[in-house]
Design an enzyme around this catalytic site. Structure first.
Site, PDB file in Angstrom:
ATOM      1  N   SER A  56      40.267  39.064  36.708  1.00 12.20           N
ATOM      2  CA  SER A  56      39.344  40.023  37.294  1.00 12.20           C
ATOM      3  C   SER A  56      39.893  40.461  38.662  1.00 12.20           C
ATOM      4  O   SER A  56      41.013  40.957  38.748  1.00 12.20           O
ATOM      5  CB  SER A  56      37.944  39.411  37.393  1.00 12.20           C
ATOM      6  N   HIS A  77      33.999  40.258  29.545  1.00 12.17           N
ATOM      7  CA  HIS A  77      34.421  39.725  30.831  1.00 12.17           C
ATOM      8  C   HIS A  77      33.798  38.363  31.128  1.00 12.17           C
ATOM      9  O   HIS A  77      34.365  37.573  31.866  1.00 12.17           O
ATOM     10  CB  HIS A  77      34.020  40.716  31.931  1.00 12.17           C
TER      11      HIS A  77
END
Length: 713
Positions: A565, A683
């Site tokens: 990320s 995610h």
């Protein structure tokens, strides 16, 4: 066994596109790869899948710590203890999350005395394992639970309500509830929550935003919910909402995207009723983060970094909530960040002591201190199991002398402990339900490194004890993973990690760097690594890597960096700025094109962290480090593995596609640049088996490229 070199890559759709952006000539040769639905992109992605599969096949070998079956079994064993959370008390009922070693997802358990039963099980909802439990919140009486689930990694939460006694659904589904808190009113007939406006009422590129706070009455259509807050405010706002135990006070907070500022309002529901609250400002328009709550004593408490970058706690009367009425109860510590507070009292028993517990993070290591709840003066400290991290200070809503918290460190799975104010003693309350694996004999130590501008940066180094001398220095260089994040105030505290222990057990060294941009040292530390100062984060990371080499921990030929990320941006910057320092890079769900990042996923909510590419000055900041724009033809780049998730609605996989194509075209060496693509996940959370499968392949890649003995698929 090291895989043979890769010398050819699938052709990528490349153009000579160059745009003039605020006076900057910005090339974007692989823009075609932004469109995931195009035939060209899918063909390129499929070819990358084949390339990665071929690399995996070339690894070969069946022996050693990194053989697929053996490593999978070892990770299962290290994760075999499972997980248990502190209890959420509602009268005599307690609710908690728990995952046994073989469960794919954690479940929610309700218990009364010694009787317990599973209340919510994501696998029972979806045997395929692609549904995740995003959050849950019991009613104040504990007879109902609101919970949110999402599927396929989208994090698009759908809210439901179930009856605790029967397990029956009594409300929902309510969609568009992503990142929504739930604040129950007493009695459980209604709750406040956060929901986005219908997409058909919004511009197509703003459908992920425009949240509002709503009042929902149980059993009625969500279309009839009453909007109580949010109209006319920033369309990227995230909202928090809570209701005091007695139902009188409603508190709403708002933050524009991930900006490090929070506005807070309070409303007296007894004056207006819940459908039309009249809000009064607690802290609005200030350059500070603030959280507020009304405690059992009826006073309004405020946790803020206003005029205290490491945090303080103030108190006032809820009828006079403004900053000018605040009185500091616990002041700022010069070297520790104030994390949380909890009050003990008799809960009706006047003989029980009244105490204030405060948790701190000092250089990423947790402490808990004891204070007088009226004066804030410190009177002692709570014994913790070791040098680790705690989370949550949990008390009974009705009061009492006990406080629960979870604890973990580099070699201790998360356990739950209970502090008893009557004795001052701390004891183990709950251990994970599974068996704790035989752990390797390792040592974790914290080192200090000086960044180029003189800032002291700390890092945790985990290594086998038999690889160190008596002073803790390495006996010889070893393959090393350097992990970092450096953003959004996120602190990388000591934590139990199966991947870390598997790597170290096999003879490697694992290092976690506490970089500027994180939360380890408070808000000034965060701001020193954001916006115009983002390069500080990368300089800190490089400084730690250089230190590891200089002090004999590793060599550039055996050093890998790893991040996901925002941490993917970190390692993307590392591989383009310092390709000489690293042999391998694991770049997961990354941000990499910082010129166009805010056009995709949730990027527009991150402009306060990185900068706004539509602003001429801030575009200059972004171009200064944007990994996609820093690729130089003819450079021998490190071996790089991009791991991307097709269900990711936060960070679009286009970032990895574009940089992978650029690196494959530019690198002068024969170290591989690979893309691992996974469908049906996003995610955030995922099933245990998928987590282990991903970790196995990432560790095998790094072992292959750094020469850790015993690698092999």
């Amino acid at each position: 066994m090291t895989a043979p070199a890769l010398r050819t890559y699938p052709p990528a759709p490349r153009t000579d596109l160059v745009e003039d952006l605020h006076g900057h000539r910005v090339a974007d040769p692989y823009r075609a790869l932004e469109d995931a639905t195009s035939e060209v992109t899918e063909a390129w992605s499929a070819a990358q899948d084949d390339l990665y599969d071929a690399y995996r096949a070339q690894l070969g070998g069946a022996d050693g710590a990194f053989a697929t079956e053996r490593l999978t079994e070892r990770l299962h064993a290290l994760l075999g203890a499972g997980f248990v959370s502190p209890p959420a008390w509602r009268g005599d009922r307690r609710f908690f999350s728990r995952r046994s070693g073989d469960q794919e997802h954690a479940v929610v358990v309700v218990a009364e005395g010694d009787d317990e039963r599973v209340l919510i099980d994501p696998i029972a909802l979806d045997p395929a394992g692609t549904t995740t439990l995003d959050s849950w919140q019991p009613s104040k009486e504990g007879h109902l639970v609101a919970y949110q689930v999402s599927s396929g990694g989208t994090e698009e939460s759908v809210l439901h309500v179930l009856d605790v006694a029967t397990g029956d659904l009594v409300d929902g589904p309510i969609d568009r509830a992503r990142y929504s808190p739930v604040a129950w009113l007493p009695g459980g007939e209604a709750f406040f929550y956060v929901r986005r406006l219908p997409p058909e009422d919004l511009p197509a590129d703003e459908a992920q935003y425009h949240r509002r706070v709503w009042l929902h009455t149980l059993g009625t259509p969500a279309a009839d919910d009453v909007e109580v807050f949010g109209a006319g405010l920033d369309h990227t706002n995230y909202y928090g909402v809570s209701v005091s135990r007695d139902g009188r006070w409603l508190i709403v907070s708002a933050s524009a995207g991930t900006a490090p500022r929070t506005d807070v309002w309070i409303a007296d529901l007894t004056a207006t009723g819940p459908a039309a609250p009249a809000f009064v400002e607690v802290a609005v328009g200030l350059d500070a983060e603030t959280g507020a709550w009304v405690a059992r004593d009826g006073r309004l408490y405020v946790h803020t970094n206003l005029d205290a970058p490491r945090g303080r706690v103030a108190v006032t009367d809820p009828t006079a909530p403004g900053v000018e009425h605040w009185t500091t109860l616990v002041g700022e510590d010069p070297t520790a960040v104030l994390e949380d507070v909890a009050f003990t009292d008799g809960g009706g028993d006047l003989t029980d002591p009244e105490l204030l517990l405060v948790s701190w993070r000092r250089h990423a290591v947790s402490e808990v201190t004891v204070h007088d709840p009226r004066t804030g003066s410190r009177s002692g400290a709570v014994d913790l199991p070791g040098l680790g991290s705690i989370s949550g200070l949990v008390t009974r809503p009705d009061g009492g002398p006990e406080v629960w918290f979870s604890y973990a460190d580099h070699t201790t799975p998360t356990t739950v402990h209970r502090f008893d104010a009557r004795t001052g003693a701390t004891s183990l309350w709950a251990a994970p339900p599974g068996l704790v694996a035989d752990l390797p004999d390792v040592r974790a130590q914290q080192i200090e490194v000086t960044s180029p501008d003189g800032t002291v940066v700390r890092a945790f180094v985990v290594a086998r004890t038999d690889a160190l001398d008596a002073s803790g220095r390495p006996l010889a260089p070893a393959p090393t993973i350097l992990y970092g994040y450096g953003g959004f105030q996120i602190s990388l505290d000591p934590a139990f990690s199966a991947s870390t222990l598997a790597w170290v057990e096999a003879g490697g060294v694992y290092v976690v760097a506490n970089l500027r941009g994180g939360g380890e040292e408070g808000e000034e530390w965060h701001r020193a690594g954001m916006r115009a100062h983002k390069q500080n984060v990368f300089d800190d990371f490089h400084a730690v890597g250089d230190h590891l080499v200089a002090q004999g921990w590793t060599t550039p030929a055996a050093l890998a960096c790893w991040g996901g990320s925002n941490g993917g941006l970190l390692v993307g910057a590392a591989l383009t700025q310092r390709p000489d320092l690293f042999a391998a890079v694991v770049c997961s769900a990354p941000l990499l094109d910082m010129v166009r990042y805010q056009r995709f996923g949730l990027g527009v909510t991150w402009t306060e962290e990185y900068g706004d590419a539509d602003d001429p000055t801030e575009l200059g900041w972004l171009l200064g480090y944007s990994p996609y724009h820093r690729v130089v033809d003819g450079t021998d780049y490190p071996a790089t593995l991009f791991t991307v998730f097709e269900g990711d609605t936060r960070v679009d996989p286009l970032h990895a596609r574009k940089l992978a194509a650029a690196l494959q075209a530019a690198t002068s060496g024969d170290r591989p640049v690979l893309v691992r693509r996974e469908r049906g996940v996003g995610h955030g959370g995922r099933a245990l088996s998928r987590t282990i499968a991903l970790t196995v392949e990432q560790l095998q890649f790094v072992a292959d490229r750094t020469g850790l003995a015993g690698s092999g698929a």
